[in-house]
Design a protein around this motif. Sequence first.
Motif, PDB file in Angstrom:
ATOM      1  N   LEU A 156     -34.221  -6.251 -69.505  1.00 52.25           N
ATOM      2  CA  LEU A 156     -33.256  -7.213 -68.991  1.00 52.25           C
ATOM      3  C   LEU A 156     -31.965  -6.555 -68.512  1.00 52.25           C
ATOM      4  O   LEU A 156     -31.111  -7.217 -67.951  1.00 52.25           O
ATOM      5  CB  LEU A 156     -32.921  -8.243 -70.077  1.00 52.25           C
ATOM      6  CG  LEU A 156     -34.084  -9.099 -70.584  1.00 52.25           C
ATOM      7  CD1 LEU A 156     -33.595 -10.074 -71.636  1.00 52.25           C
ATOM      8  CD2 LEU A 156     -34.763  -9.843 -69.443  1.00 52.25           C
ATOM      9  N   LEU A 164     -34.074 -20.602 -74.765  1.00 48.33           N
ATOM     10  CA  LEU A 164     -33.863 -19.172 -74.897  1.00 48.33           C
ATOM     11  C   LEU A 164     -32.376 -18.895 -75.073  1.00 48.33           C
ATOM     12  O   LEU A 164     -31.549 -19.450 -74.342  1.00 48.33           O
ATOM     13  CB  LEU A 164     -34.371 -18.418 -73.659  1.00 48.33           C
ATOM     14  CG  LEU A 164     -35.866 -18.482 -73.355  1.00 48.33           C
ATOM     15  CD1 LEU A 164     -36.157 -17.782 -72.037  1.00 48.33           C
ATOM     16  CD2 LEU A 164     -36.667 -17.842 -74.471  1.00 48.33           C
ATOM     17  N   ALA A 219     -38.144 -14.668 -81.211  1.00 43.54           N
ATOM     18  CA  ALA A 219     -37.359 -13.474 -80.888  1.00 43.54           C
ATOM     19  C   ALA A 219     -37.328 -12.579 -82.116  1.00 43.54           C
ATOM     20  O   ALA A 219     -36.915 -13.018 -83.195  1.00 43.54           O
ATOM     21  CB  ALA A 219     -35.944 -13.853 -80.460  1.00 43.54           C
ATOM     22  N   HIS A 225     -23.694  -5.877 -78.457  1.00 41.07           N
ATOM     23  CA  HIS A 225     -24.079  -7.177 -77.920  1.00 41.07           C
ATOM     24  C   HIS A 225     -23.244  -8.269 -78.575  1.00 41.07           C
ATOM     25  O   HIS A 225     -22.967  -8.236 -79.771  1.00 41.07           O
ATOM     26  CB  HIS A 225     -25.561  -7.452 -78.185  1.00 41.07           C
ATOM     27  CG  HIS A 225     -26.485  -6.675 -77.312  1.00 41.07           C
ATOM     28  ND1 HIS A 225     -26.733  -5.335 -77.504  1.00 41.07           N
ATOM     29  CD2 HIS A 225     -27.216  -7.034 -76.229  1.00 41.07           C
ATOM     30  CE1 HIS A 225     -27.582  -4.905 -76.603  1.00 41.07           C
ATOM     31  NE2 HIS A 225     -27.887  -5.917 -75.811  1.00 41.07           N
ATOM     32  N   GLY A 282     -34.632  -8.374 -81.015  1.00 39.93           N
ATOM     33  CA  GLY A 282     -34.141  -8.397 -79.644  1.00 39.93           C
ATOM     34  C   GLY A 282     -35.209  -8.558 -78.589  1.00 39.93           C
ATOM     35  O   GLY A 282     -34.896  -8.645 -77.400  1.00 39.93           O
ATOM     36  N   LEU A 326     -38.652 -10.582 -76.931  1.00 35.82           N
ATOM     37  CA  LEU A 326     -39.318 -11.878 -76.827  1.00 35.82           C
ATOM     38  C   LEU A 326     -40.770 -11.718 -77.260  1.00 35.82           C
ATOM     39  O   LEU A 326     -41.472 -10.818 -76.795  1.00 35.82           O
ATOM     40  CB  LEU A 326     -39.237 -12.402 -75.397  1.00 35.82           C
ATOM     41  CG  LEU A 326     -39.874 -13.774 -75.139  1.00 35.82           C
ATOM     42  CD1 LEU A 326     -39.140 -14.857 -75.916  1.00 35.82           C
ATOM     43  CD2 LEU A 326     -39.871 -14.091 -73.640  1.00 35.82           C
ATOM     44  N   LEU A 361     -29.708 -15.580 -75.301  1.00 34.01           N
ATOM     45  CA  LEU A 361     -29.588 -14.148 -75.082  1.00 34.01           C
ATOM     46  C   LEU A 361     -28.263 -13.640 -75.637  1.00 34.01           C
ATOM     47  O   LEU A 361     -27.224 -14.273 -75.467  1.00 34.01           O
ATOM     48  CB  LEU A 361     -29.649 -13.821 -73.581  1.00 34.01           C
ATOM     49  CG  LEU A 361     -30.924 -14.182 -72.823  1.00 34.01           C
ATOM     50  CD1 LEU A 361     -30.776 -13.812 -71.354  1.00 34.01           C
ATOM     51  CD2 LEU A 361     -32.125 -13.488 -73.421  1.00 34.01           C
ATOM     52  N   ASP A 362     -28.322 -12.490 -76.305  1.00 33.20           N
ATOM     53  CA  ASP A 362     -27.115 -11.746 -76.653  1.00 33.20           C
ATOM     54  C   ASP A 362     -26.891 -10.711 -75.555  1.00 33.20           C
ATOM     55  O   ASP A 362     -27.830 -10.004 -75.165  1.00 33.20           O
ATOM     56  CB  ASP A 362     -27.276 -11.045 -78.002  1.00 33.20           C
ATOM     57  CG  ASP A 362     -27.285 -12.032 -79.162  1.00 33.20           C
ATOM     58  OD1 ASP A 362     -26.854 -13.175 -78.951  1.00 33.20           O
ATOM     59  OD2 ASP A 362     -27.730 -11.655 -80.252  1.00 33.20           O
ATOM     60  N   VAL A 363     -25.669 -10.624 -75.053  1.00 36.65           N
ATOM     61  CA  VAL A 363     -25.401  -9.830 -73.857  1.00 36.65           C
ATOM     62  C   VAL A 363     -24.262  -8.855 -74.103  1.00 36.65           C
ATOM     63  O   VAL A 363     -23.267  -9.190 -74.760  1.00 36.65           O
ATOM     64  CB  VAL A 363     -25.059 -10.736 -72.653  1.00 36.65           C
ATOM     65  CG1 VAL A 363     -24.835  -9.897 -71.402  1.00 36.65           C
ATOM     66  CG2 VAL A 363     -26.172 -11.748 -72.419  1.00 36.65           C
ATOM     67  N   ALA A 412     -29.101  -7.076 -72.159  1.00 32.82           N
ATOM     68  CA  ALA A 412     -29.331  -8.331 -72.871  1.00 32.82           C
ATOM     69  C   ALA A 412     -30.490  -8.174 -73.840  1.00 32.82           C
ATOM     70  O   ALA A 412     -31.405  -7.372 -73.624  1.00 32.82           O
ATOM     71  CB  ALA A 412     -29.608  -9.468 -71.883  1.00 32.82           C
ATOM     72  N   SER A 413     -30.447  -8.919 -74.912  1.00 32.80           N
ATOM     73  CA  SER A 413     -31.549  -8.975 -75.868  1.00 32.80           C
ATOM     74  C   SER A 413     -31.755 -10.430 -76.268  1.00 32.80           C
ATOM     75  O   SER A 413     -30.844 -11.256 -76.179  1.00 32.80           O
ATOM     76  CB  SER A 413     -31.257  -8.115 -77.104  1.00 32.80           C
ATOM     77  OG  SER A 413     -30.142  -8.619 -77.817  1.00 32.80           O
ATOM     78  N   PHE A 414     -32.959 -10.744 -76.704  1.00 33.83           N
ATOM     79  CA  PHE A 414     -33.288 -12.115 -77.078  1.00 33.83           C
ATOM     80  C   PHE A 414     -32.821 -12.383 -78.508  1.00 33.83           C
ATOM     81  O   PHE A 414     -33.196 -11.678 -79.444  1.00 33.83           O
ATOM     82  CB  PHE A 414     -34.793 -12.369 -76.962  1.00 33.83           C
ATOM     83  CG  PHE A 414     -35.281 -12.435 -75.547  1.00 33.83           C
ATOM     84  CD1 PHE A 414     -35.230 -13.625 -74.840  1.00 33.83           C
ATOM     85  CD2 PHE A 414     -35.779 -11.308 -74.916  1.00 33.83           C
ATOM     86  CE1 PHE A 414     -35.666 -13.697 -73.530  1.00 33.83           C
ATOM     87  CE2 PHE A 414     -36.226 -11.365 -73.614  1.00 33.83           C
ATOM     88  CZ  PHE A 414     -36.171 -12.562 -72.908  1.00 33.83           C
TER      89      PHE A 414
END
Length: 298
Positions: free
Chosen positions: A97, A126, A32, A143, A35, A37, A128-130, A112-114
């Motif tokens: 996302l 995985l 990652a 996030h 943010g 993938l 995720l920051d949301v 969302a970001s990775f």
Amino acid sequence: IEVGIDGLPFGIDEAEIEMDGLLFDLGVALDAQNGQLVATLVDPAVAFDDFDFDLDAWLIDLFISDGDVEDLLLEEIDALLPSLQPQIDQALAGLELGTATELLGMDMEVEASFAYAAVTPQGVDLVLDVAADVNGNAIGGEHMVVGTEPMAAGDGIAVELSDDFMNRFLHEFWGGGGLDLSLEVAPYDTVELLLTQVGGVQGAGGSLTLEPQLAPVFVARDGASRLQLGEVLLTMGTPGGAYGDELQFNLALDARATFAIGGTSAGIQLSDAQVKMVPLGAAAEQPELVAKMDQIQT
């Protein structure tokens, strides 16, 4: 597979290739970055399963090795494999996302970001920051960094939610008015049974209004997640009721909460619930009603 051939003598211009399969061996490393993938191919290779090459002319076919033709074709395919990486990069760069939806009448946006991605002996991990935003009075935020530890090995797909994310989402949803509820109760409706418990008249109908004054929170207790909801202003319309036409209570809820996924839906299942209702205003001046509320625990 019928193929055309150029350059052989005696007008030979056709041949046949037979194989049981074309096998791709592609290692993938996940990461990652900013943010996004990132998937990187590692040592890509290709092979034929049970390859056979046949010319129409059996005499010339004796002097052509199937292995040489197989190696020649594999070299051509191997040269194309690196071109897969830019296509993968482009597909992941365009991976979106975020989504906008409506939940209980409220417009909601989720992005969302990775934060973390890796291939482990247990599978793909995985994180995720949301960020969640509900149009309303709630103050938006960045996030939420979940900081989730890699999960233990298991079958199928496992989902782990950070309590930071859940509390941020609940705050946004509450602040946007998503938890406010106003319900008209028709005569002899199932919900009318609740009104009759506080002096409502069966067959008279009524109303229910919920107005949470504080945002719900997720907390951990005794190794389990619990949902706590306090300072909920509950107004019951009880026309012709024994304790008046309208009653107000301060409601508090404490229940074990489990995140569940089934089919195409997801939700929070509540169990081991503890409910407390404290009469307010005129309702608090009714000793019989106060005593009845003291007995309500579940």
